[in-house]
Enzyme design. Sequence first.
Site, PDB file in Angstrom:
ATOM      1  N   GLY A  28       0.677  -1.404  -0.069  1.00 58.22           N
ATOM      2  CA  GLY A  28       0.021   0.077  -0.087  1.00 58.22           C
ATOM      3  C   GLY A  28       0.606   1.109   0.084  1.00 58.22           C
ATOM      4  N   LYS A  29       2.141   1.159  -0.350  1.00 53.58           N
ATOM      5  CA  LYS A  29       2.930   2.273  -0.329  1.00 53.58           C
ATOM      6  C   LYS A  29       2.333   3.403  -1.360  1.00 53.58           C
ATOM      7  CE  LYS A  29       6.379  -0.073  -1.842  1.00 53.58           C
ATOM      8  NZ  LYS A  29       5.836  -1.371  -1.884  1.00 53.58           N
ATOM      9  N   THR A  31      -0.554   4.168  -2.424  1.00 52.80           N
ATOM     10  CA  THR A  31      -1.984   4.257  -2.166  1.00 52.80           C
ATOM     11  C   THR A  31      -1.804   5.321  -1.278  1.00 52.80           C
ATOM     12  OG1 THR A  31      -2.740   2.225  -2.673  1.00 52.80           O
ATOM     13  CG2 THR A  31      -4.010   3.340  -1.282  1.00 52.80           C
ATOM     14  N   ARG A  56       2.298   0.358 -16.268  1.00 57.33           N
ATOM     15  CA  ARG A  56       0.830  -0.313 -16.210  1.00 57.33           C
ATOM     16  C   ARG A  56      -0.082   0.899 -16.733  1.00 57.33           C
ATOM     17  NH1 ARG A  56       2.329  -1.125 -10.018  1.00 57.33           N
ATOM     18  NH2 ARG A  56       3.644  -2.921 -10.047  1.00 57.33           N
ATOM     19  N   ARG A 149      -5.141  -6.256  -7.475  1.00 58.91           N
ATOM     20  CA  ARG A 149      -4.832  -4.855  -8.508  1.00 58.91           C
ATOM     21  C   ARG A 149      -4.467  -5.140  -9.975  1.00 58.91           C
ATOM     22  NH1 ARG A 149       1.031  -2.475  -6.527  1.00 58.91           N
ATOM     23  NH2 ARG A 149       1.651  -4.075  -7.852  1.00 58.91           N
ATOM     24  N   ARG A 160       7.074 -11.247  -6.296  1.00 59.57           N
ATOM     25  CA  ARG A 160       6.861 -10.169  -5.480  1.00 59.57           C
ATOM     26  C   ARG A 160       6.609 -10.773  -4.193  1.00 59.57           C
ATOM     27  NH1 ARG A 160       5.989  -5.319  -8.111  1.00 59.57           N
ATOM     28  NH2 ARG A 160       6.714  -5.611 -10.152  1.00 59.57           N
ATOM     29  N   ASN A 183      -0.736  -1.710   7.384  1.00 55.76           N
ATOM     30  CA  ASN A 183      -1.619  -1.223   6.595  1.00 55.76           C
ATOM     31  C   ASN A 183      -2.870  -2.095   6.437  1.00 55.76           C
ATOM     32  OD1 ASN A 183      -3.560   0.073   4.667  1.00 55.76           O
ATOM     33  ND2 ASN A 183      -1.981  -0.447   2.793  1.00 55.76           N
ATOM     34  N   ASP A 184      -3.849  -2.058   7.478  1.00 57.58           N
ATOM     35  CA  ASP A 184      -4.833  -2.916   7.474  1.00 57.58           C
ATOM     36  C   ASP A 184      -6.029  -2.106   7.057  1.00 57.58           C
ATOM     37  OD1 ASP A 184      -6.634  -4.888   8.008  1.00 57.58           O
ATOM     38  OD2 ASP A 184      -6.345  -5.278  10.314  1.00 57.58           O
TER      39      ASP A 184
HETATM   40  N1  LIG Z   1      15.953   0.677  -4.946  1.00 59.32           N
HETATM   41  C1  LIG Z   1      14.787   1.110  -5.563  1.00 59.32           C
HETATM   42  N2  LIG Z   1      13.443   0.654  -5.407  1.00 59.32           N
HETATM   43  C2  LIG Z   1      12.638   1.155  -6.201  1.00 59.32           C
HETATM   44  C3  LIG Z   1      12.544   2.136  -6.662  1.00 59.32           C
HETATM   45  N3  LIG Z   1      11.452   2.516  -7.138  1.00 59.32           N
HETATM   46  C4  LIG Z   1      10.590   1.943  -6.818  1.00 59.32           C
HETATM   47  N4  LIG Z   1      11.307   0.870  -6.324  1.00 59.32           N
HETATM   48  C5  LIG Z   1      10.783  -0.262  -5.659  1.00 59.32           C
HETATM   49  O1  LIG Z   1      10.548  -1.298  -6.501  1.00 59.32           O
HETATM   50  C6  LIG Z   1       9.701  -2.345  -6.141  1.00 59.32           C
HETATM   51  C7  LIG Z   1       8.632  -2.485  -7.303  1.00 59.32           C
HETATM   52  O2  LIG Z   1       7.918  -1.276  -7.797  1.00 59.32           O
HETATM   53  P1  LIG Z   1       6.773  -1.474  -8.906  1.00 59.32           P
HETATM   54  O3  LIG Z   1       7.208  -2.164  -9.952  1.00 59.32           O
HETATM   55  O4  LIG Z   1       6.229   0.081  -8.962  1.00 59.32           O
HETATM   56  O5  LIG Z   1       5.850  -2.238  -8.081  1.00 59.32           O
HETATM   57  P2  LIG Z   1       4.661  -2.256  -6.634  1.00 59.32           P
HETATM   58  O6  LIG Z   1       5.688  -1.696  -5.570  1.00 59.32           O
HETATM   59  O7  LIG Z   1       4.025  -3.438  -6.554  1.00 59.32           O
HETATM   60  O8  LIG Z   1       3.686  -1.108  -7.218  1.00 59.32           O
HETATM   61  C8  LIG Z   1       8.921  -1.560  -4.864  1.00 59.32           C
HETATM   62  O9  LIG Z   1       9.272  -2.258  -3.938  1.00 59.32           O
HETATM   63  C9  LIG Z   1       9.471  -0.170  -5.126  1.00 59.32           C
HETATM   64  O10 LIG Z   1       9.446   0.396  -3.838  1.00 59.32           O
HETATM   65  C10 LIG Z   1      14.173   3.084  -6.902  1.00 59.32           C
HETATM   66  O11 LIG Z   1      14.459   4.102  -7.418  1.00 59.32           O
HETATM   67  N5  LIG Z   1      15.063   2.376  -5.979  1.00 59.32           N
HETATM   68  N1  LIG Z   2      -5.829  -0.812   3.473  1.00 57.52           N
HETATM   69  C1  LIG Z   2      -5.957  -1.161   2.374  1.00 57.52           C
HETATM   70  N2  LIG Z   2      -7.245  -1.999   2.197  1.00 57.52           N
HETATM   71  C2  LIG Z   2      -7.580  -2.733   1.002  1.00 57.52           C
HETATM   72  N3  LIG Z   2      -6.848  -2.540  -0.243  1.00 57.52           N
HETATM   73  C3  LIG Z   2      -5.824  -1.691  -0.002  1.00 57.52           C
HETATM   74  C4  LIG Z   2      -5.348  -1.018   1.223  1.00 57.52           C
HETATM   75  N4  LIG Z   2      -4.232  -0.451   0.669  1.00 57.52           N
HETATM   76  C5  LIG Z   2      -4.157  -0.445  -0.497  1.00 57.52           C
HETATM   77  N5  LIG Z   2      -4.860  -1.433  -1.125  1.00 57.52           N
HETATM   78  C6  LIG Z   2      -4.884  -1.970  -2.281  1.00 57.52           C
HETATM   79  O1  LIG Z   2      -3.884  -2.822  -2.582  1.00 57.52           O
HETATM   80  C7  LIG Z   2      -3.160  -3.055  -3.781  1.00 57.52           C
HETATM   81  C8  LIG Z   2      -1.820  -2.369  -3.534  1.00 57.52           C
HETATM   82  O2  LIG Z   2      -1.562  -1.390  -2.975  1.00 57.52           O
HETATM   83  P1  LIG Z   2      -0.507  -0.321  -3.576  1.00 57.52           P
HETATM   84  O3  LIG Z   2      -0.702   0.987  -3.088  1.00 57.52           O
HETATM   85  O4  LIG Z   2      -0.587  -0.593  -5.287  1.00 57.52           O
HETATM   86  O5  LIG Z   2       0.696  -1.083  -2.962  1.00 57.52           O
HETATM   87  P2  LIG Z   2       2.706  -1.034  -3.316  1.00 57.52           P
HETATM   88  O6  LIG Z   2       2.720   0.285  -3.803  1.00 57.52           O
HETATM   89  O7  LIG Z   2       3.081  -0.954  -1.947  1.00 57.52           O
HETATM   90  O8  LIG Z   2       2.821  -1.951  -4.174  1.00 57.52           O
HETATM   91  C9  LIG Z   2      -4.341  -1.763  -4.574  1.00 57.52           C
HETATM   92  O9  LIG Z   2      -4.973  -2.168  -5.371  1.00 57.52           O
HETATM   93  C10 LIG Z   2      -4.627  -0.656  -3.442  1.00 57.52           C
HETATM   94  O10 LIG Z   2      -5.647  -0.204  -3.903  1.00 57.52           O
END
Ligand SMILES: Nc1nc2c(ncn2[C@@H]2O[C@H](COP(=O)(O)OP(=O)(O)O)[C@@H](O)[C@H]2O)c(=O)[nH]1
Ligand SMILES: Nc1ncnc2c1ncn2[C@@H]1O[C@H](COP(=O)(O)OP(=O)(O)O)[C@@H](O)[C@H]1O
Length: 210
Positions: A28-29, A31, A56, A149, A160, A183-184
Site C-alpha cells: 500500500g505504499k 496508495t 501499467r 490490483r 513479489r 496497513n490493515d
Molecule cells: N531501490 C529502488 N527501489 C525502487 C525504486 N523505485 C521503486 N522501487 C521499488 O521497486 C519495487 C517494485 O515497484 P513497482 O514495480 O512499482 O511495483 P509495486 O511496488 O508492486 O507497485 C517496490 O518495492 C518499489 O518500492 C528505486 O528508485 N530504487
Molecule cells: N488498506 C487497504 N485495504 C484494502 N486494499 C488496499 C489497502 N491499501 C492498499 N490497497 C490496495 O492494495 C493494492 C496494492 O496497493 P499499492 O498502493 O499499489 O501497493 P504498493 O505501492 O506497496 O505496491 C492496490 O490495489 C490498493 O488499492
Amino acid sequence: MYLRFFSRVSSVMAGPRPVVFSGPSGAGKSTLLKKLLKEFDGVFGFSVSHTTRKPRPGEENGKDYHYVSREDMVAGIANGEFIESAEFSGNMYGTSKAAVQAVQAQNLICILDIDMQGVKSIKKTNLNPIYVSIQPPSMDVLEKRLRARQTESEESLHKRLQTALVEMEFSKEAGQFDVVIVNDNLDEAYEKLKAALLQEIQKVKNTTKA
Ligand SMILES: Nc1nc2c(ncn2[C@@H]2O[C@H](COP(=O)(O)OP(=O)(O)O)[C@@H](O)[C@H]2O)c(=O)[nH]1
Ligand SMILES: Nc1ncnc2c1ncn2[C@@H]1O[C@H](COP(=O)(O)OP(=O)(O)O)[C@@H](O)[C@H]1O
C-alpha cells in the site's frame, strides 16, 4: 569539528528531511503516498524513479516513473547519475540525483518509494531521511490485494510474494525503520502515517508562511 559543522549546514540548506517508504510490493505504499501528496500539496514532492519495467495502465512517464531501456539505465548508473539502484523482480529501479534535487530545490519533503536494497544504499548516503516501513497485515491479505490490483502476471506475482517474505523480516530488524505501519484499515494507516510525519509537515508549513 569543521567538517561536522559544514555537513550540518549543507543538510540544513538541502531543506526538510526526506521520507523513505519501503515495504513489500502490494503493501500500500503508492496508495498511502498518493493520499499524502494530494492532501499536502506544496509540502511533499515525489522522487520520480527510473525503471526498466513497462508502464501499467494509468501510469504516466515522468510522473510515476521515468520508463527507460536497460541500456540507458546501465549507462546512467555508469555515468554517476544515480544515488542508488537495484534489481527487483527482473527489472531495474533507481533514484537519480536529479529526481531528489528537483524536489529539494522546491523546499518540499522528498518522498522516495524504494525497496529494501534501496534502503540499505540510502543509509550509506548523507540524505538523512525518515524511514517508514509499510507492511501488510498478513501474507494472505497481501496476495489478495496484489491479485485484485491485476497488474502482475502469475510469475511476477510469485516473485513479489517471495521477496515480500524477506522485506517483512527486514522491517522487524531493530533500528532499520523509524516507523512501521501495518496497513490493515486504510484510513487508520493513513492517520498513523500523518502522525509520524506531523513534525516535518509543520516545519515546511512554517517555512512557507515565513
Ligand atoms: N531501490 C529502488 N527501489 C525502487 C525504486 N523505485 C521503486 N522501487 C521499488 O521497486 C519495487 C517494485 O515497484 P513497482 O514495480 O512499482 O511495483 P509495486 O511496488 O508492486 O507497485 C517496490 O518495492 C518499489 O518500492 C528505486 O528508485 N530504487
Ligand atoms: N488498506 C487497504 N485495504 C484494502 N486494499 C488496499 C489497502 N491499501 C492498499 N490497497 C490496495 O492494495 C493494492 C496494492 O496497493 P499499492 O498502493 O499499489 O501497493 P504498493 O505501492 O506497496 O505496491 C492496490 O490495489 C490498493 O488499492
